[in-house]
Design an enzyme around this catalytic site. Structure first.
Site, PDB file in Angstrom:
ATOM      1  N   HIS A  11       0.827  -1.208   0.000  1.00  0.00           N
ATOM      2  CA  HIS A  11       0.000   0.000   0.000  1.00  0.00           C
ATOM      3  C   HIS A  11       0.866   1.263   0.000  1.00  0.00           C
ATOM      4  O   HIS A  11       2.056   1.234   0.349  1.00  0.00           O
ATOM      5  CB  HIS A  11      -0.927   0.012   1.221  1.00  0.00           C
ATOM      6  CG  HIS A  11      -0.178   0.045   2.533  1.00  0.00           C
ATOM      7  ND1 HIS A  11       0.402   1.183   3.033  1.00  0.00           N
ATOM      8  CD2 HIS A  11       0.084  -0.942   3.424  1.00  0.00           C
ATOM      9  CE1 HIS A  11       0.985   0.920   4.186  1.00  0.00           C
ATOM     10  NE2 HIS A  11       0.815  -0.375   4.447  1.00  0.00           N
ATOM     11  N   GLU A  88      -2.171  -6.881   7.782  1.00  0.00           N
ATOM     12  CA  GLU A  88      -0.806  -6.939   8.293  1.00  0.00           C
ATOM     13  C   GLU A  88      -0.760  -7.747   9.584  1.00  0.00           C
ATOM     14  O   GLU A  88      -1.809  -8.015  10.193  1.00  0.00           O
ATOM     15  CB  GLU A  88      -0.313  -5.500   8.528  1.00  0.00           C
ATOM     16  CG  GLU A  88       1.099  -5.363   9.069  1.00  0.00           C
ATOM     17  CD  GLU A  88       2.149  -5.898   8.117  1.00  0.00           C
ATOM     18  OE1 GLU A  88       2.202  -7.142   7.976  1.00  0.00           O
ATOM     19  OE2 GLU A  88       2.920  -5.094   7.551  1.00  0.00           O
TER      20      GLU A  88
END
Length: 221
Positions: A11, A88
């Site tokens: 990202h 994550e």
């Protein structure tokens, strides 16, 4: 047995990235630089004929994915699919903490004070275990918990009946997740004690037998 071509993008840069804070299941918005990261990745991937797109359910990943898909010239009628499996690593009570402080605490029992030093000495999975042990609440994910979640996500992709052998799939991922994949599947060819750049591109081949990596952090392996 089908093999899928995964394009895995970290990202764009977030405010927590800028502030050197651990950002796992917690979230912060993309900075202006992070938005530019996503646009640049979108330009590089504009001609890839994606058949599906996945990301974690964090806004930093979803915003990056949607920017890339908006720039794509060949993928049509694709709806972004989100799943918590692609989040994550969960850092427990260290979520939002200064990264240097968190890793100093994690490495205290083995006499090390930086993430790079811990990973170099013990590997990525053991580093996860040390952080969980250091977390006063022990809520942080250890390696076993982490891989059970992430591997279920890859199975979700493989089990998608709309995907055929050789199809291209976009996956928006996270820094430590890319490090973890590189450590497990990179055959020792990838340096793993530093996070890949925000907006960087990795190329992987996914099958029921596992994952092979042909590009990481914009570099051919």
């Amino acid at each position: 047995m089908k093999t899928l071509n995964l394009t895995v993008v970290r990202h764009g840069k977030t405010y927590f990235n800028r502030y050197n804070k651990l950002q796992g299941w917690g979230n912060s918005p993309l900075t202006d630089e992070g938005i530019a990261d996503a646009h640049q990745a979108g330009e590089r991937l504009a001609d890839v004929p994606f058949k599906a797109a996945y990301s974690s359910d964090t806004t930093r990943a979803m915003d990056t994915a949607n920017t890339i898909l908006a720039a794509n010239q060949t993928a049509t009628d694709i709806s972004l699919q989100t799943a918590w499996n692609f989040r994550e690593e969960f850092y427990g009570s260290y979520e939002g903490s200064n990264m240097d402080v968190a890793w100093t605490n994690a490495g205290a029992t083995v006499g090390l004070s930086t993430y790079a030093a811990i990973v170099d000495a013990y590997g990525v999975d053991k580093t996860k275990d040390l952080l969980k042990a250091a977390d006063p609440w022990h809520d942080a994910e250890d390696a076993t918990e982490y891989w059970q979640r992430v591997e279920a996500g890859f199975k979700l992709i493989l089990d998608n009946p709309a995907l055929q052998d050789g199809d291209d799939v976009l996956l928006i991922s996270h820094g430590n997740t890319l490090i973890s994949l590189a450590d497990r599947y990179g055959q020792g060819k990838i340096q793993v004690h530093e996070r890949p750049a925000n907006g960087s591109i990795a190329k992987m081949q996914l099958s029921a037998e596992g994952i092979s990596i042909s590009m990481y952090n914009n570099q051919i392996i």
